[in-house]
Write a protein that holds these residues in place. Structure first.
Motif, PDB file in Angstrom:
ATOM      1  N   GLU A 141       0.842  -1.185   0.000  1.00  8.79           N
ATOM      2  CA  GLU A 141       0.000   0.000   0.000  1.00  8.79           C
ATOM      3  C   GLU A 141       0.878   1.236   0.000  1.00  8.79           C
ATOM      4  N   ALA A 142       0.448   2.256  -0.732  1.00  8.57           N
ATOM      5  CA  ALA A 142       1.208   3.496  -0.809  1.00  8.57           C
ATOM      6  C   ALA A 142       0.253   4.679  -0.838  1.00  8.57           C
ATOM      7  N   SER A 143       0.741   5.826  -0.374  1.00 12.74           N
ATOM      8  CA  SER A 143      -0.019   7.072  -0.398  1.00 12.74           C
ATOM      9  C   SER A 143       0.832   8.148  -1.044  1.00 12.74           C
ATOM     10  N   THR A 196       4.675   7.637   0.049  1.00 12.85           N
ATOM     11  CA  THR A 196       5.165   6.852   1.184  1.00 12.85           C
ATOM     12  C   THR A 196       4.506   5.488   1.134  1.00 12.85           C
ATOM     13  N   GLU A 197       5.313   4.454   1.370  1.00 12.15           N
ATOM     14  CA  GLU A 197       4.802   3.080   1.387  1.00 12.15           C
ATOM     15  C   GLU A 197       4.595   2.660   2.830  1.00 12.15           C
ATOM     16  N   SER A 240       9.693   6.350   2.693  1.00  7.76           N
ATOM     17  CA  SER A 240       9.527   7.406   1.706  1.00  7.76           C
ATOM     18  C   SER A 240      10.053   6.941   0.352  1.00  7.76           C
ATOM     19  N   LEU A 241       9.239   7.098  -0.698  1.00  8.86           N
ATOM     20  CA  LEU A 241       9.628   6.673  -2.042  1.00  8.86           C
ATOM     21  C   LEU A 241       9.771   7.845  -3.011  1.00  8.86           C
TER      22      LEU A 241
END
Length: 102
Positions: free
Chosen positions: A33-35, A53-54, A71-72
């Motif tokens: 899940e990521a946002s 962010t994952e 953080s991606l």
């Protein structure tokens, strides 16, 4: 004489236009899940997220998310892996696009 055949343009099932430049949460096949902020998309549901962010999985129970994040930054999400896209702050019901009208 050659006959000109027009290709029908593929349309996306979902209209994500109203979520551009807004925070969204994305769930993927396999449970990740990521946002992030939705910056772009196409008809195949490929997504571009910024400030992503994952959410990390709990090491004791992989079916649950932990409070840890990673953080991606800027991310391109492949459409075939996307399972759910929803606004980060709320949920909104949508009409079923596959429901046959009588």
């Amino acid at each position: 004489m050659a006959k000109v055949v027009e290709k029908k343009k593929k349309e996306s099932i979902l209209d994500l236009q109203k979520y551009l430049d807004k925070p969204v949460r994305v769930k993927f096949q396999g449970g990740r899940e990521a946002s992030g902020i939705l910056k772009g998309f196409d008809q195949l549901l490929n997504l571009v997220l910024d400030g992503t962010t994952e959410s990390q999985r709990d090491s004791d129970d992989p079916s649950k998310l932990s409070d840890e994040t990673r953080s991606l930054g800027l991310v391109v999400c492949r459409g075939p892996a996307v399972v759910v896209v929803c606004p980060a702050d709320s949920m909104e019901p949508i009409a079923n696009p596959f429901l046959q009208q009588e």
